[in-house]
Write a protein that holds these residues in place. Structure first.
Motif, PDB file in Angstrom:
ATOM      1  N   CYS A  16      22.202  11.039  77.734  1.00 50.45           N
ATOM      2  CA  CYS A  16      22.138   9.855  78.575  1.00 50.45           C
ATOM      3  C   CYS A  16      21.587  10.283  79.946  1.00 50.45           C
ATOM      4  O   CYS A  16      22.189  11.137  80.619  1.00 50.45           O
ATOM      5  CB  CYS A  16      23.508   9.203  78.723  1.00 50.45           C
ATOM      6  SG  CYS A  16      24.076   8.356  77.220  1.00 50.45           S
ATOM      7  N   ILE A  17      20.451   9.666  80.323  1.00 54.88           N
ATOM      8  CA  ILE A  17      19.743  10.020  81.564  1.00 54.88           C
ATOM      9  C   ILE A  17      19.838   8.855  82.529  1.00 54.88           C
ATOM     10  O   ILE A  17      19.709   7.684  82.139  1.00 54.88           O
ATOM     11  CB  ILE A  17      18.264  10.325  81.275  1.00 54.88           C
ATOM     12  CG1 ILE A  17      18.140  11.387  80.163  1.00 54.88           C
ATOM     13  CG2 ILE A  17      17.553  10.777  82.541  1.00 54.88           C
ATOM     14  CD1 ILE A  17      18.762  12.702  80.496  1.00 54.88           C
ATOM     15  N   ASP A  30      20.136   3.207  73.901  1.00 59.47           N
ATOM     16  CA  ASP A  30      20.579   2.975  75.273  1.00 59.47           C
ATOM     17  C   ASP A  30      21.975   2.357  75.321  1.00 59.47           C
ATOM     18  O   ASP A  30      22.708   2.535  76.300  1.00 59.47           O
ATOM     19  CB  ASP A  30      19.599   2.047  75.994  1.00 59.47           C
ATOM     20  CG  ASP A  30      18.238   2.703  76.214  1.00 59.47           C
ATOM     21  OD1 ASP A  30      18.151   3.936  76.008  1.00 59.47           O
ATOM     22  OD2 ASP A  30      17.295   1.985  76.552  1.00 59.47           O
ATOM     23  N   SER A  31      22.357   1.663  74.254  1.00 54.96           N
ATOM     24  CA  SER A  31      23.674   1.010  74.243  1.00 54.96           C
ATOM     25  C   SER A  31      24.804   2.025  74.262  1.00 54.96           C
ATOM     26  O   SER A  31      25.944   1.684  74.571  1.00 54.96           O
ATOM     27  CB  SER A  31      23.813   0.121  73.010  1.00 54.96           C
ATOM     28  OG  SER A  31      23.754   0.895  71.820  1.00 54.96           O
ATOM     29  N   HIS A  32      24.503   3.278  73.906  1.00 57.01           N
ATOM     30  CA  HIS A  32      25.515   4.322  73.919  1.00 57.01           C
ATOM     31  C   HIS A  32      25.719   4.904  75.308  1.00 57.01           C
ATOM     32  O   HIS A  32      26.628   5.722  75.489  1.00 57.01           O
ATOM     33  CB  HIS A  32      25.119   5.446  72.962  1.00 57.01           C
ATOM     34  CG  HIS A  32      25.002   4.999  71.535  1.00 57.01           C
ATOM     35  ND1 HIS A  32      24.126   5.597  70.638  1.00 57.01           N
ATOM     36  CD2 HIS A  32      25.620   4.007  70.845  1.00 57.01           C
ATOM     37  CE1 HIS A  32      24.215   4.996  69.480  1.00 57.01           C
ATOM     38  NE2 HIS A  32      25.109   4.020  69.579  1.00 57.01           N
ATOM     39  N   CYS A  33      24.856   4.500  76.286  1.00 60.90           N
ATOM     40  CA  CYS A  33      24.915   5.052  77.643  1.00 60.90           C
ATOM     41  C   CYS A  33      25.385   3.983  78.624  1.00 60.90           C
ATOM     42  O   CYS A  33      25.550   2.812  78.277  1.00 60.90           O
ATOM     43  CB  CYS A  33      23.530   5.558  78.063  1.00 60.90           C
ATOM     44  SG  CYS A  33      22.883   6.822  76.937  1.00 60.90           S
ATOM     45  N   ARG A  40      33.901   8.005  63.377  1.00 62.53           N
ATOM     46  CA  ARG A  40      33.634   7.246  64.593  1.00 62.53           C
ATOM     47  C   ARG A  40      34.807   7.287  65.570  1.00 62.53           C
ATOM     48  O   ARG A  40      35.140   6.299  66.223  1.00 62.53           O
ATOM     49  CB  ARG A  40      33.293   5.796  64.252  1.00 62.53           C
ATOM     50  CG  ARG A  40      32.089   5.690  63.306  1.00 62.53           C
ATOM     51  CD  ARG A  40      31.709   4.246  63.049  1.00 62.53           C
ATOM     52  NE  ARG A  40      31.251   3.570  64.253  1.00 62.53           N
ATOM     53  CZ  ARG A  40      30.018   3.678  64.782  1.00 62.53           C
ATOM     54  NH1 ARG A  40      29.096   4.458  64.203  1.00 62.53           N
ATOM     55  NH2 ARG A  40      29.684   3.027  65.875  1.00 62.53           N
ATOM     56  N   SER A  41      35.438   8.461  65.657  1.00 62.61           N
ATOM     57  CA  SER A  41      36.588   8.615  66.559  1.00 62.61           C
ATOM     58  C   SER A  41      36.224   9.303  67.865  1.00 62.61           C
ATOM     59  O   SER A  41      37.032   9.324  68.792  1.00 62.61           O
ATOM     60  CB  SER A  41      37.693   9.413  65.865  1.00 62.61           C
ATOM     61  OG  SER A  41      37.222  10.721  65.535  1.00 62.61           O
ATOM     62  N   LYS A  42      34.991   9.875  67.949  1.00 63.64           N
ATOM     63  CA  LYS A  42      34.596  10.618  69.139  1.00 63.64           C
ATOM     64  C   LYS A  42      33.503   9.857  69.907  1.00 63.64           C
ATOM     65  O   LYS A  42      32.511   9.401  69.320  1.00 63.64           O
ATOM     66  CB  LYS A  42      34.051  11.995  68.736  1.00 63.64           C
ATOM     67  CG  LYS A  42      35.067  12.878  68.000  1.00 63.64           C
ATOM     68  CD  LYS A  42      36.212  13.268  68.907  1.00 63.64           C
ATOM     69  CE  LYS A  42      37.186  14.212  68.226  1.00 63.64           C
ATOM     70  NZ  LYS A  42      36.599  15.520  67.957  1.00 63.64           N
ATOM     71  N   ALA A  43      33.708   9.766  71.199  1.00 69.37           N
ATOM     72  CA  ALA A  43      32.732   9.073  72.052  1.00 69.37           C
ATOM     73  C   ALA A  43      31.648  10.057  72.497  1.00 69.37           C
ATOM     74  O   ALA A  43      31.745  11.272  72.277  1.00 69.37           O
ATOM     75  CB  ALA A  43      33.433   8.465  73.260  1.00 69.37           C
ATOM     76  N   TYR A  44      30.629   9.508  73.116  1.00 68.17           N
ATOM     77  CA  TYR A  44      29.522  10.316  73.647  1.00 68.17           C
ATOM     78  C   TYR A  44      30.072  11.450  74.511  1.00 68.17           C
ATOM     79  O   TYR A  44      30.929  11.254  75.351  1.00 68.17           O
ATOM     80  CB  TYR A  44      28.580   9.445  74.468  1.00 68.17           C
ATOM     81  CG  TYR A  44      27.544  10.232  75.239  1.00 68.17           C
ATOM     82  CD1 TYR A  44      26.404  10.715  74.598  1.00 68.17           C
ATOM     83  CD2 TYR A  44      27.721  10.505  76.597  1.00 68.17           C
ATOM     84  CE1 TYR A  44      25.464  11.464  75.299  1.00 68.17           C
ATOM     85  CE2 TYR A  44      26.792  11.241  77.303  1.00 68.17           C
ATOM     86  CZ  TYR A  44      25.653  11.727  76.644  1.00 68.17           C
ATOM     87  OH  TYR A  44      24.731  12.461  77.347  1.00 68.17           O
ATOM     88  N   GLY A  45      29.615  12.670  74.246  1.00 68.51           N
ATOM     89  CA  GLY A  45      29.968  13.828  75.040  1.00 68.51           C
ATOM     90  C   GLY A  45      31.150  14.611  74.512  1.00 68.51           C
ATOM     91  O   GLY A  45      31.362  15.758  74.922  1.00 68.51           O
TER      92      GLY A  45
END
Length: 766
Positions: A738-739, A720-723, A684-689
């Motif tokens: 994420c749109i 959706d909480s990740h966006c 869990r060290s990398k964020a979205y993208g």
């Protein structure tokens, strides 16, 4: 700075020595007038070393030692045949033919002699330096070639220990007086390969060469000066220089020449103290037998086999005429008594080291008739506190002899030996490292508190004998007993105070004269009161001053307060060894070895894993069993063969490095395709993208990587909480992306896709 005496200026050999030392021109070497002497009674600082063979590279015909006092110390040849040092010749067995009764001598029970007079040369040389805890540095010694790292060490007997730079180091560390003894031995010279010797075997020639070297060294160095009187020594030390007192130690003292003329001649050469006898009986008196090599040498002198006591082997003693208590029956001869008287008339110091006990009594009688003229022992062991084997040796000094020394105003040079000592309980110093500074402390405190004798060091560097063992490291720490005990005690030193000094003394022991201040400091750290040693130069000078007849009115000290109590019984090593467990019939110390230390059995290692094989036929080293043996930042490489080898501790891996299990990674996590061979990652060290290789690497718990198509992907959204607040997590072709939320009239499938939050029944955003 003093200058060489006139004889030195005219000696052809001296001219060569002076040139080699880059001294001042010979015509400038006239002795200048002596400066005014310092008033007697003003204490000088510093400690004294009473027995130092500084120029022994020229002993034994110059054929034994590697390394000189001057210049740069270089790598030796390791004893590889035909070596130029540390070897005896191949044909020593022929020497026995000199004695008709040699055929009846069984040397099989005396290892050193059976080797020397058997195979000798390349093999016999190996046994000369072997004692418990070391293979020595004689014979073939390829692992002891490099100066500074491989030699010298505490167990050095064939390589230089008195290099000039080390003497300066000792002086800078507090040594202000040194007695330099010119030494030789005819038997040892004859035992060396002729091609290694620089000259014919003549003990007094060797001595004279060494005395010339001492004067040349004085002339070349402004921080040292030869002292010719006690007042001279006070002046030299008060000027911040090292006072050097010249002595002689050799068995064939003065050869066959008129000894009175020779005494006068060597006194003119600057000699101010000497020993009437050394290893062998001579025309002046009897020697105290000890080493079997010199018993054989004495035998070759007189072909005598004594059966009153068995010193050499069970039932017989070679060479020496001994009584039932194994004591030499020969004391001082008439010449010996006259020699002492002549030395007293000159104000010379009389050194009783190596003299038989009967000879000591005779010398004391001469001292008494001269109003208790001072007698001293330059190097010796206190008999009562030594281990039982050594305590039976006549060469050790009993309390009654120390009492006689005190009565004459003399002193004692304490050997910085490698031997096990008994525990002297009043010292209150743990005696748990055999042969190290802890053993020396027992003997020293016995001398200080029990015998109450003035002491200095009697180290005997370059004296064909090993020195104080280390307390730490792999070079024979605490090894004067037996291996299992040494392992246990060396481990104990790492756990208890005092710790390391941070100098070579820690792991090399008393390797050379420059480390004498370190020994003194370590003994002080152990809890000994080293004040008497710290001021021993002053004590020596006061003894020297007592040689003046005006300074003596009678007995210096009744010495009635000698106390030999408080010495613990000695338990022989073979008895102590029975307390240790065994594997393959060999005793060992459980859990005494840490990773990478040498080992014989698994149970010696704290990790319970040793690489030795065939029941310790080949020793190994301690290696890890699992990650727990390696600490937080390392892991045990025990998965697949590789480099580093199996069961080595290696650094844990950083993120992105290939791995096969979680324990290999600093993060504690290894992932990738099917959780088999993968990559280290931090969960869990990398964020979205961000780039990823594993679902667990992403804060969203979802990564686009695919083992079959693309092993590296990016972190996807899973809700959706990740966006962002104006985004939603897509589905279908946009799954995991994420749109941006849609405006009014846009196609939608749920309320969360619309900026208004409402998706109408017509699937359009409100």
């Amino acid at each position: 700075m003093s200058r060489p005496l006139p004889w030195f200026r005219w000696s052809p050999l001296a001219l060569t020595l002076a040139a080699s030392l880059s001294c001042a021109p010979i015509e400038d070497l006239e002795p200048p007038p002596r400066p005014a002497t310092q008033k007697q009674g003003v204490d000088v600082p510093g400690f004294a070393e009473l027995h130092h063979h500084m120029f022994a590279e020229e002993a034994f015909g110059g054929g034994w030692f590697h390394g000189g006092v001057n210049g740069t110390l270089d790598t030796c040849d390791g004893g590889w045949p035909e070596s130029d040092h540390a070897r005896v010749r191949m044909d020593l067995s022929g020497l026995l033919n000199l004695c008709p009764n040699a055929g009846g001598v069984d040397l099989s029970g005396v290892p050193v002699l059976s080797q020397l007079f058997g195979v000798a040369g390349a093999v016999g040389s190996e046994f000369i330096g072997k004692i418990e805890g070391t293979e020595g540095d004689t014979g073939l010694h390829m692992g002891r070639r490099q100066p500074g790292s491989e030699w010298p060490r505490w167990d050095t007997i064939a390589h230089q220990q008195s290099w000039g730079g080390w003497l300066k180091q000792a002086h800078d560390g507090g040594m202000s007086l040194v007695v330099v003894s010119a030494v030789s031995n005819g038997f040892l010279c004859e035992a060396l390969p002729p091609q290694n010797r620089k000259r014919a075997c003549d003990e007094m020639m060797d001595v004279e060469v060494q005395l010339q070297m001492a004067h040349a060294f004085d002339a070349a160095n402004d921080w040292v000066e030869i002292a010719l009187s006690p007042a001279d020594a006070r002046r030299i030390i008060s000027q911040g220089k090292l006072a050097m007192v010249l002595s002689i130690e050799t068995s064939k003292l003065f050869g066959t020449k008129d000894w009175r003329a020779e005494l006068n001649r060597f006194h003119a050469l600057g000699v101010r103290t000497l020993q009437p006898v050394h290893q062998l009986d001579n025309r002046f008196g009897g020697a105290a037998p000890h080493n079997a090599i010199f018993q054989a040498a004495q035998f070759l002198e007189n072909c005598h086999i004594d059966t009153d006591c068995g010193i050499t082997a069970a039932g017989f003693t070679l060479g020496f005429d001994v009584d039932a208590q194994c004591r030499n029956v020969k004391g001082l001869t008439a010449d010996g008594q006259q020699l002492l008287q002549a030395m007293m008339d000159k104000g010379m110091l009389i050194d009783l080291a190596h003299l038989s006990e009967k000879g000591v009594r005779d010398a004391y009688a001469v001292s008494q008739t001269n109003r208790y003229y001072p007698l001293f022992i330059s190097h010796g062991h206190f008999r009562e506190v030594m281990n039982g084997k050594l305590a039976g040796n006549e060469k050790t000094t009993p309390a009654w002899v120390v009492q006689l020394l005190r009565r004459t105003g003399g002193m004692f040079g304490l050997r910085t030996a490698h031997d096990e000592t008994r525990t002297y309980t009043p010292a209150n110093i743990a005696n748990d490292c055999q042969g190290s500074s802890r053993s020396f402390a027992q003997a020293y405190e016995f001398g200080r508190q029990g015998l109450k004798v003035p002491m200095a060091f009697g180290a005997d560097f370059n004296g064909f004998i090993q020195q104080t063992r280390p307390r730490f490291g792999p070079n024979g720490a605490c090894s004067a007993g037996f291996q299992a005990e040494a392992d246990a005690q060396a481990h104990q030193q790492e756990l208890e105070a005092p710790g390391r000094l941070g100098t070579p003394f820690d792991e090399q022991g008393l390797a050379h004269v420059g480390l004498l201040p370190d020994l003194l400091r370590d003994v002080r750290n152990l809890g000994a009161d080293t004040t008497p040693l710290d001021r021993s130069a002053e004590v020596f000078i006061r003894m020297w001053e007592r040689t003046a007849s005006s300074a003596r009115t009678g007995m210096a000290d009744p010495a009635l307060d000698v106390d030999t109590s408080g010495i613990a019984p000695w338990v022989p090593p073979d008895e102590r060894e029975k307390a240790y467990p065994t594997v393959c019939g060999k005793a060992y110390a459980p859990d005494s070895k840490t990773l990478n230390q040498g080992c014989r059995f698994d149970d010696e290692c704290q990790s319970e894993q040793c690489t030795s094989v065939l029941c310790a036929t080949f020793d190994g080293r301690c290696v890890c069993n699992d990650d727990g043996d390696c600490g937080a930042s390392r892991y045990c490489q025990n998965d697949i063969p590789g480099n580093p080898s199996d069961n080595d501790c290696v650094d844990r891996k950083t993120d992105g490095t290939s791995c096969s299990r979680d324990g290999q990674c600093l993060s504690g996590a290894c992932g990738g395709c099917f959780n088999a061979v993968g990559w280290c990652y931090t969960p869990r060290s990398k964020a979205y993208g961000q780039t990823c290789k594993s679902d667990r690497e992403c804060t969203t718990d979802r990564c686009s990587a695919d083992c079959y198509v693309n092993p590296t992907g990016s972190c996807l959204c899973d809700s959706d909480s990740h966006c962002g607040t104006n985004q939603f997590c897509g589905w279908g072709l946009n799954s995991g992306k994420c749109i941006n939320k849609r405006g009014r009239g846009a196609v939608c499938s749920s309320d969360r896709e619309c900026a208004s939050g409402t998706c109408r029944w017509s699937f359009t955003c409100k």
